[in-house]
Motif scaffolding. Sequence first.
Motif, PDB file in Angstrom:
ATOM      1  N   GLY A   1       0.791  -1.228   0.000  1.00 36.89           N
ATOM      2  CA  GLY A   1       0.000   0.000   0.000  1.00 36.89           C
ATOM      3  C   GLY A   1       0.819   1.273   0.000  1.00 36.89           C
ATOM      4  O   GLY A   1       0.271   2.371   0.080  1.00 36.89           O
ATOM      5  N   GLN A   2       2.143   1.142  -0.078  1.00 37.10           N
ATOM      6  CA  GLN A   2       3.008   2.319  -0.109  1.00 37.10           C
ATOM      7  C   GLN A   2       3.025   2.933  -1.505  1.00 37.10           C
ATOM      8  O   GLN A   2       2.616   2.313  -2.480  1.00 37.10           O
ATOM      9  N   TYR A   3       3.505   4.195  -1.563  1.00 38.36           N
ATOM     10  CA  TYR A   3       3.630   4.901  -2.842  1.00 38.36           C
ATOM     11  C   TYR A   3       4.992   5.583  -2.898  1.00 38.36           C
ATOM     12  O   TYR A   3       5.462   6.126  -1.902  1.00 38.36           O
ATOM     13  N   SER A   4       5.594   5.540  -4.072  1.00 39.91           N
ATOM     14  CA  SER A   4       6.762   6.385  -4.313  1.00 39.91           C
ATOM     15  C   SER A   4       6.295   7.538  -5.192  1.00 39.91           C
ATOM     16  O   SER A   4       5.322   7.412  -5.942  1.00 39.91           O
ATOM     17  N   VAL A   5       6.960   8.675  -5.059  1.00 34.42           N
ATOM     18  CA  VAL A   5       6.548   9.890  -5.754  1.00 34.42           C
ATOM     19  C   VAL A   5       7.776  10.548  -6.358  1.00 34.42           C
ATOM     20  O   VAL A   5       8.818  10.652  -5.696  1.00 34.42           O
ATOM     21  N   ASN A   6       7.653  10.992  -7.611  1.00 34.78           N
ATOM     22  CA  ASN A   6       8.728  11.787  -8.199  1.00 34.78           C
ATOM     23  C   ASN A   6       8.147  12.961  -8.968  1.00 34.78           C
ATOM     24  O   ASN A   6       6.999  12.926  -9.408  1.00 34.78           O
ATOM     25  N   PHE A   7       8.948  13.990  -9.079  1.00 33.66           N
ATOM     26  CA  PHE A   7       8.571  15.216  -9.788  1.00 33.66           C
ATOM     27  C   PHE A   7       9.387  15.296 -11.064  1.00 33.66           C
ATOM     28  O   PHE A   7      10.587  15.602 -11.016  1.00 33.66           O
ATOM     29  N   PRO A   8       8.776  15.022 -12.222  1.00 32.39           N
ATOM     30  CA  PRO A   8       9.518  15.015 -13.479  1.00 32.39           C
ATOM     31  C   PRO A   8      10.229  16.339 -13.809  1.00 32.39           C
ATOM     32  O   PRO A   8      11.268  16.322 -14.462  1.00 32.39           O
ATOM     33  N   ASP A   9       9.718  17.454 -13.318  1.00 33.80           N
ATOM     34  CA  ASP A   9      10.311  18.748 -13.633  1.00 33.80           C
ATOM     35  C   ASP A   9      11.496  19.118 -12.746  1.00 33.80           C
ATOM     36  O   ASP A   9      12.206  20.083 -13.030  1.00 33.80           O
ATOM     37  N   LEU A  10      11.687  18.378 -11.668  1.00 26.68           N
ATOM     38  CA  LEU A  10      12.718  18.724 -10.692  1.00 26.68           C
ATOM     39  C   LEU A  10      13.684  17.562 -10.521  1.00 26.68           C
ATOM     40  O   LEU A  10      13.306  16.480 -10.077  1.00 26.68           O
TER      41      LEU A  10
END
Length: 132
Positions: A16-25
């Motif tokens: 149930g975990q999530y990883s998150v990334n910001f394509p612009d940064l």
Amino acid sequence: MPKYVYPAVFTPEDGGQYSVNFPDLQNCFTSGENLSDAIDMAQDVLCLMLYDAEESGAEIPVASDISKISAPAGCFTSLIACDTLEYRKLHKNSAVKKTLSIPSWLNAIAEKNGVNFSQILQDALKAQLHIS
């Protein structure tokens, strides 16, 4: 020190975990124990990265249009907002001593009336800088 909104890609992970990334940064990513935690962590890392860029004078990339971001299968894209001024208020709230000069007659009247000089200076600076 404006408010920012950037698209983030959320990737479901095991448990149930999530990883998150910001394509612009570049190198701006985080994770959370669940979706709510991942959103909180995304806001925090976004503010930290943009605050650091503001402080160092680095160029802050323009946020992409969310419709132009393609998320891999099973992932989704969402907008994450942050306010670096609010971040500063939370994380850089230590007092700084300033020396200033005012006419002695004004000082006498202000002291007689119990004026809080620090509070007045803070209020005046906020008004001058258009921040609350």
